[in-house]
Design an enzyme around this catalytic site. Sequence first.
Site, PDB file in Angstrom:
ATOM      1  N   ASP A 170       0.819  -1.205   0.000  1.00 14.60           N
ATOM      2  CA  ASP A 170       0.000   0.000   0.000  1.00 14.60           C
ATOM      3  C   ASP A 170       0.859   1.263   0.000  1.00 14.60           C
ATOM      4  O   ASP A 170       2.056   1.222   0.276  1.00 14.60           O
ATOM      5  CB  ASP A 170      -0.906   0.030   1.233  1.00 14.60           C
ATOM      6  CG  ASP A 170      -1.950  -1.069   1.223  1.00 14.60           C
ATOM      7  OD1 ASP A 170      -2.083  -1.746   0.191  1.00 14.60           O
ATOM      8  OD2 ASP A 170      -2.624  -1.242   2.249  1.00 14.60           O
ATOM      9  N   GLU A 225      -7.823  -4.127  -2.773  1.00 17.97           N
ATOM     10  CA  GLU A 225      -6.696  -3.495  -2.073  1.00 17.97           C
ATOM     11  C   GLU A 225      -7.050  -2.092  -1.615  1.00 17.97           C
ATOM     12  O   GLU A 225      -7.537  -1.264  -2.388  1.00 17.97           O
ATOM     13  CB  GLU A 225      -5.459  -3.439  -2.976  1.00 17.97           C
ATOM     14  CG  GLU A 225      -4.615  -4.707  -2.931  1.00 17.97           C
ATOM     15  CD  GLU A 225      -3.743  -4.817  -1.686  1.00 17.97           C
ATOM     16  OE1 GLU A 225      -3.893  -4.004  -0.769  1.00 17.97           O
ATOM     17  OE2 GLU A 225      -2.900  -5.734  -1.646  1.00 17.97           O
ATOM     18  N   THR A 226      -6.817  -1.851  -0.346  1.00 14.44           N
ATOM     19  CA  THR A 226      -7.151  -0.569   0.254  1.00 14.44           C
ATOM     20  C   THR A 226      -5.984  -0.102   1.108  1.00 14.44           C
ATOM     21  O   THR A 226      -5.036  -0.851   1.367  1.00 14.44           O
ATOM     22  CB  THR A 226      -8.434  -0.692   1.094  1.00 14.44           C
ATOM     23  OG1 THR A 226      -8.867   0.608   1.510  1.00 14.44           O
ATOM     24  CG2 THR A 226      -8.206  -1.544   2.332  1.00 14.44           C
ATOM     25  N   ASN A 248      -4.509   0.108   4.022  1.00 13.86           N
ATOM     26  CA  ASN A 248      -4.603  -0.382   5.398  1.00 13.86           C
ATOM     27  C   ASN A 248      -3.348  -1.083   5.906  1.00 13.86           C
ATOM     28  O   ASN A 248      -3.334  -1.603   7.015  1.00 13.86           O
ATOM     29  CB  ASN A 248      -5.807  -1.322   5.555  1.00 13.86           C
ATOM     30  CG  ASN A 248      -5.666  -2.608   4.757  1.00 13.86           C
ATOM     31  OD1 ASN A 248      -4.616  -2.884   4.168  1.00 13.86           O
ATOM     32  ND2 ASN A 248      -6.715  -3.398   4.723  1.00 13.86           N
ATOM     33  N   ASP A 284      -7.063  -7.841  -1.304  1.00 11.99           N
ATOM     34  CA  ASP A 284      -6.228  -7.164  -0.313  1.00 11.99           C
ATOM     35  C   ASP A 284      -5.215  -8.138   0.290  1.00 11.99           C
ATOM     36  O   ASP A 284      -5.576  -9.132   0.917  1.00 11.99           O
ATOM     37  CB  ASP A 284      -7.112  -6.582   0.786  1.00 11.99           C
ATOM     38  CG  ASP A 284      -6.402  -5.531   1.616  1.00 11.99           C
ATOM     39  OD1 ASP A 284      -5.177  -5.662   1.818  1.00 11.99           O
ATOM     40  OD2 ASP A 284      -7.059  -4.575   2.063  1.00 11.99           O
ATOM     41  N   ASP A 288     -21.088   0.718  -2.505  1.00 12.96           N
ATOM     42  CA  ASP A 288     -21.021   1.856  -1.593  1.00 12.96           C
ATOM     43  C   ASP A 288     -21.439   3.128  -2.323  1.00 12.96           C
ATOM     44  O   ASP A 288     -21.010   3.379  -3.454  1.00 12.96           O
ATOM     45  CB  ASP A 288     -19.578   1.977  -1.088  1.00 12.96           C
ATOM     46  CG  ASP A 288     -19.373   3.117  -0.131  1.00 12.96           C
ATOM     47  OD1 ASP A 288     -19.897   3.031   0.993  1.00 12.96           O
ATOM     48  OD2 ASP A 288     -18.691   4.092  -0.502  1.00 12.96           O
ATOM     49  N   GLU A 319     -26.252   0.668  -2.073  1.00 15.44           N
ATOM     50  CA  GLU A 319     -26.477   1.614  -0.983  1.00 15.44           C
ATOM     51  C   GLU A 319     -27.030   2.859  -1.676  1.00 15.44           C
ATOM     52  O   GLU A 319     -26.280   3.574  -2.348  1.00 15.44           O
ATOM     53  CB  GLU A 319     -25.173   1.932  -0.248  1.00 15.44           C
ATOM     54  CG  GLU A 319     -25.393   2.883   0.913  1.00 15.44           C
ATOM     55  CD  GLU A 319     -24.083   3.307   1.577  1.00 15.44           C
ATOM     56  OE1 GLU A 319     -24.073   3.481   2.812  1.00 15.44           O
ATOM     57  OE2 GLU A 319     -23.071   3.489   0.869  1.00 15.44           O
ATOM     58  N   ASP A 328     -22.162   0.505   9.334  1.00 19.05           N
ATOM     59  CA  ASP A 328     -22.257   1.946   9.529  1.00 19.05           C
ATOM     60  C   ASP A 328     -23.260   2.230  10.632  1.00 19.05           C
ATOM     61  O   ASP A 328     -24.458   2.070  10.428  1.00 19.05           O
ATOM     62  CB  ASP A 328     -22.750   2.573   8.218  1.00 19.05           C
ATOM     63  CG  ASP A 328     -21.895   3.725   7.775  1.00 19.05           C
ATOM     64  OD1 ASP A 328     -21.097   4.216   8.573  1.00 19.05           O
ATOM     65  OD2 ASP A 328     -22.025   4.133   6.613  1.00 19.05           O
TER      66      ASP A 328
END
Length: 764
Positions: A155, A255-256, A258, A285, A399, A447, A522
């Site tokens: 990352d 992949e984020t 983090n 990820d 999202d 969402e 959330d």
Amino acid sequence: MRRLWRSVLAAALVAAGLSLVSPTTPAQAGIDTLSLGGRYSGGNVNFRVYSSRATRIAVYVYAAPTGAQEKASYLLTKGSGDVWAVTVGVAALQAAGVTGTVYYGYRAWGPNWPYSASWTKGSTAGFAADVDAVGNRFNPNKLLLDPYAREMSHDTALPDGAVSDYSSGPAKRAVDTGTIAPKGIVLAADSTSVGTKPTRAFKDDIVYEVHLRGLTRADTSIAAAERGTYKAAGQKAAYLASLGVTAVEFLPLQETQNDANDASPASTTGDNYWGYMTENYFAPDRRYAYDRTPGGPTREFKAMVKAFHDAGIKVLVDVVYNHTAEGGAISDKNTYHIFSWRGLDNPAYYSLTSDMQGSMDNTGLGHNFNTRNPAAQNLIVDSIAYWKNTLGVDGYRFDLASVLGNTCQHGCFSYSRTDAGTALNRLTAEMPARPAGGGAGVDWIAEPWAIGAGTYQVGNFPAAWSEWNGIYRDTLRRDQNKLGVDAVTPSELATRFAGSSDLYGDDGRRPWHSVNFMVAHDGFTQRDLYACNAKNNGQAWPYGPSDGGSDDNISWDQGGVAADQRKAARNAFAFLMLSGGTPMMTGGDETLRSVGCNNNPYNLDSSANWLDWSLTTDETNFRTYTSRLAAFRKAHPALRPVNFYTAADGNANGLGQLEWFTPAGAAPDGAYWGNANNHALAWRIDGTEFGDSGLYTAYNGWSGDVVFTLPAPPAGKQWYRVTDTAPWAEGANQVAAPGGEALIGGAGTAYTLRGRAVLLLIAK
């Protein structure tokens, strides 16, 4: 995702004086038609990347992910479709010193930074501007991750809202990122099986939303080194199946940003636990892999999918195509992070303000992904297809999905349900939704809101899309927790219990397009919704601190009475299991998981946010309650209608399949339906047309006891009690096992239902 909600609504959008509407022609049709990315082909590697505005692109290849200079670089040639390409022989790469894994990245030049022969890494030769009049932000000092890379080396560890080595602007524009930047990995094909995909109709699913790492991080039944990984998650398939779960929905797994989590194990510094800051849309990820060698995350992810498929469980993934980890402006129009999309084609991949100098923002993260642009839309479609066809995923929750319904690129936001050129309609046209009766296809879940004007679209998504029904959630929360404060009529309750035909019936959708939920990642957990009067996000580790989070939770601590808190949580789950629609629970709901009233724990990679597998008696009883009620729903097709319940005269939600009653056993009249002072309602489902038994449900939302007069069961049968959620019945058998139901009686029998409780009867 991390939300600021009302505190940012006023500033979320830039007022545009000019609307730069996109062309009406649809985006590139088809899946993976441009074959982008770094891919093996015989004895060669083909590097192909899109840019409509670059004037020069080179690929740099490395033998190591960090700490070393490139072994070689190769110029790409621009071809048709604005695709830049070069083919390099594997032998040539080996001769250059890349003898193992091929790590690679791009450097790009363009109108705001034309190529100069005197340029060297870390110089400003050729520089004209950080951004030009049409929004270009090329910077050859920033090594760029391939948007189509199948795996990432690591990352970026970008700071939140602060200048970094990846930044443009005077302070960092000349800093070369070649030795630190994440690189793409050229993957060889593998034969890991994803098993046989379930074909179950979405109406028959029970969805379990959970964080992959949090699912097993504290599970001592799993080897310590494997906890929190894909490998460990696959080992929980049997547990979830026993709970009644048919679809596991993981928070983002692409992949984020983090990798820096737990750099300080006793704080939230730098943590991005939830994972809503995507750095690549293809790569699983690496942080969630037990095997982190090149190719390991992909193989391990596929093996996990197979484990769930073998247990009959679908795998759904939360995806974030409305924004990226590159973020918005850091300090001024010159200073933005650049590590991938922005450095290749900023106006193609991001929605810009009308002057092309800033970023549109309907996400609360300072920018929008340009979901209307053909190239950006291709990336979304190709990414989803890769996760579907190669990695075995069955469905997706999007999202802030209304951003994917945008019909313009720059200077405006305009949502459309029907425009065929939106990403929403492009996706379902090229990868059709699963049919109502089950079969092959994709489960599409939105969402249905974002930030700012025109983004709240509950009930207004295209025909193939299911939605998180926030109105269902809020109506039932208000009735439970705002008695005497908020007005909720029996008519409103009935509409939600029966599948929300007002939202989904007018455009041809069905009850199962309503994803019913009381809580999600959330906000509060199911337990905290009934144990907390307000958020408490500023507390010390491991329960905080976390910023943001809504101040309007529609929660209530039930007067601090623990038994009543558990009762309210039982009611919430009963609502889900007994309503028309597709129910979704959140990981840990079944064991009364609490995060200590933190309603925005996006940054808590801690024991407080992991599922707890060491249970008290109350928690064990609640798990039994959950599993038995889920089993009851699965056993009774009358609770899972493919179409809205109909009346004898063909109207929805009346007599016939479903009949409503006042506590006195009469049909409600208009005055009863519209009176918010009536806090009790009952309904009977005639199971005949479903091949099912007769079912009767009574809900007493009032604080005191209410006597319900039972209607007639089917001829020759009596009513038997499946469950009463009141505290008097609490225990391991609160939901009777099949065959163990208590006889209650027939027509006219009076049943006293305690305050704030739910009764379920079956005709036998």
